[in-house]
Design an enzyme around this catalytic site. Structure first.
Site, PDB file in Angstrom:
ATOM      1  N   LYS A 264      53.726 -39.423  36.768  1.00  0.00           N
ATOM      2  CA  LYS A 264      54.534 -40.528  36.249  1.00  0.00           C
ATOM      3  C   LYS A 264      53.603 -41.594  35.708  1.00  0.00           C
ATOM      4  CE  LYS A 264      58.875 -40.490  38.782  1.00  0.00           C
ATOM      5  NZ  LYS A 264      58.831 -39.590  39.935  1.00  0.00           N
ATOM      6  N   GLY A 265      53.948 -42.142  34.572  1.00  0.00           N
ATOM      7  CA  GLY A 265      53.158 -43.237  34.013  1.00  0.00           C
ATOM      8  C   GLY A 265      54.034 -44.457  33.862  1.00  0.00           C
ATOM      9  N   ASN A 266      53.505 -45.459  33.194  1.00  0.00           N
ATOM     10  CA  ASN A 266      54.269 -46.678  32.962  1.00  0.00           C
ATOM     11  C   ASN A 266      55.502 -46.437  32.112  1.00  0.00           C
ATOM     12  OD1 ASN A 266      53.368 -49.067  34.183  1.00  0.00           O
ATOM     13  ND2 ASN A 266      51.459 -48.885  33.046  1.00  0.00           N
ATOM     14  N   GLY A 267      55.328 -45.571  31.111  1.00  0.00           N
ATOM     15  CA  GLY A 267      56.391 -45.404  30.136  1.00  0.00           C
ATOM     16  C   GLY A 267      57.369 -44.290  30.445  1.00  0.00           C
ATOM     17  N   GLY A 268      56.976 -43.344  31.261  1.00  0.00           N
ATOM     18  CA  GLY A 268      57.881 -42.235  31.491  1.00  0.00           C
ATOM     19  C   GLY A 268      57.323 -41.200  32.447  1.00  0.00           C
TER      20      GLY A 268
ATOM     21  N   VAL B 291      56.093 -36.956  33.259  1.00  0.00           N
ATOM     22  CA  VAL B 291      55.544 -35.729  32.698  1.00  0.00           C
ATOM     23  C   VAL B 291      55.950 -34.561  33.603  1.00  0.00           C
ATOM     24  CG1 VAL B 291      53.438 -34.512  32.005  1.00  0.00           C
ATOM     25  CG2 VAL B 291      53.579 -37.005  31.725  1.00  0.00           C
TER      26      VAL B 291
ATOM     27  N   ASP C 143      43.260 -46.459  24.291  1.00  0.00           N
ATOM     28  CA  ASP C 143      43.699 -46.437  25.690  1.00  0.00           C
ATOM     29  C   ASP C 143      42.978 -45.344  26.470  1.00  0.00           C
ATOM     30  OD1 ASP C 143      45.179 -47.311  27.858  1.00  0.00           O
ATOM     31  OD2 ASP C 143      46.900 -46.038  27.410  1.00  0.00           O
TER      32      ASP C 143
END
Ligand code: ATP
Ligand code: MG
Length: 263
Positions: A9-13, A15, A123
């Site tokens: 899981k990342g900031n935006g969504g 996987v 990034d």
């Protein structure tokens, strides 16, 4: 596609590991939630097309991307070793010979992105360097950060990623390929020592104040590898990566702005 499991899981969504029903091939499916208007969507679609045309063994392949119910879905090459960030959590630090192997691959990926695709990653960080069981290291999420920052609605959810940002980017000055090299230097140093190279004022809390970290990156001399623990070659390589390209005048201006934020 069948969903096998969530891999991260990342900031935006999120996987997920998915498997193609007929070919049984594995892919990573990244879903980023964003409710945006048509014009921004078109821009993103255009940028993602650039990613799909990438062909380099040191860059994660992006097979397809599409919009679905206010989310972007991106089908990526699955990297079964996870990210360098995941790996670093397990091993604490990485010895020089392994770092050299990682560095060589990341540099080849960067040469490809910079000189053939004319993309600055923007990034580069441990979670955007992925590993597989063959010992291959590949760069991912290039161009994605450019999309995110240019899509106003998401800018605020993107704060977690400024740690590896070069001073010239922080102050909003001109930046180029060298910004990615700065990030690479910080990543390698973190992998070598097991700690993020800038230490927060309160060790227990970590970096809680975003402006304090920015201030340190802009004002302090760049971090370096301790020469009693690492080879002279490693130390000089790190110093060559983490070089500051901003003038004293800019630093003073930035300092004033920071005070303004603190008060
Ligand atoms: P941020 O959102 O702050 O950029 P992040 O890079 O960790 O953080 P994501 O890019 O969403 O966020 O990735 C989340 C995690 O999913 C990664 O840390 C990694 O472990 C895993 N991951 C991402 N892409 C793949 C892939 N292609 N193959 C296997 N695992 C992946
Ligand atoms: Mg990522």
């Amino acid at each position: 596609m069948d969903t096998i499991k969530v891999v991260g899981k990342g900031n935006g969504g999120i996987v997920q590991l998915v498997q193609h029903k007929w070919t049984l091939q594995f892919f990573a499916l990244k879903v980023i939630q964003m409710n945006i208007e048509e014009s921004a969507r078109k821009q993103i679609a255009k940028e993602l097309k650039i990613n799909q045309s990438s062909q380099c063994p040191y860059v994660v392949v992006c097979y397809k991307s599409f919009f679905n119910n206010g989310a972007i879905s991106i089908i990526l090459e699955y990297m079964d070793g996870g990210s360098l960030a995941d790996f670093l959590k397990k091993v604490k630090s990485i010895p020089e010979p392994y770092l050299a192997a990682i560095c060589k691959q990341v540099l080849k990926g960067l040469i490809y992105l910079h000189h053939e695709k004319h993309i600055i990653h923007r990034d580069l960080k441990p979670s955007n360097l992925l590993i597989n069981h063959r010992g291959e290291v590949k760069i991912t999420d290039f161009g994605v950060s450019a999309i995110m920052t240019s899509t106003s609605g998401l800018a605020s959810s993107f704060v977690g990623t400024y740690n590896y940002m070069s001073p010239e980017r922080i102050i909003g000055g001109n930046y180029g390929n060298k910004s990615d090299i700065w990030s690479l230097g910080l990543v390698l140093l973190e992998c070598a020592t097991g700690e993020f190279p800038y230490s927060p004022p309160d060790q227990a809390e970590g970096w809680t104040n975003f402006y304090e970290l920015m201030e340190q990156i802009v004002q302090q001399p760049p971090p370096s590898a301790p020469s009693n623990h690492f080879s002279p070659e490693f130390c000089s390589f790190i110093s060559a990566c983490i070089k500051k390209f901003i003038t004293y005048m800019f630093t003073c201006e930035f300092q004033c702005e920071c005070r303004h934020f603190h008060s």
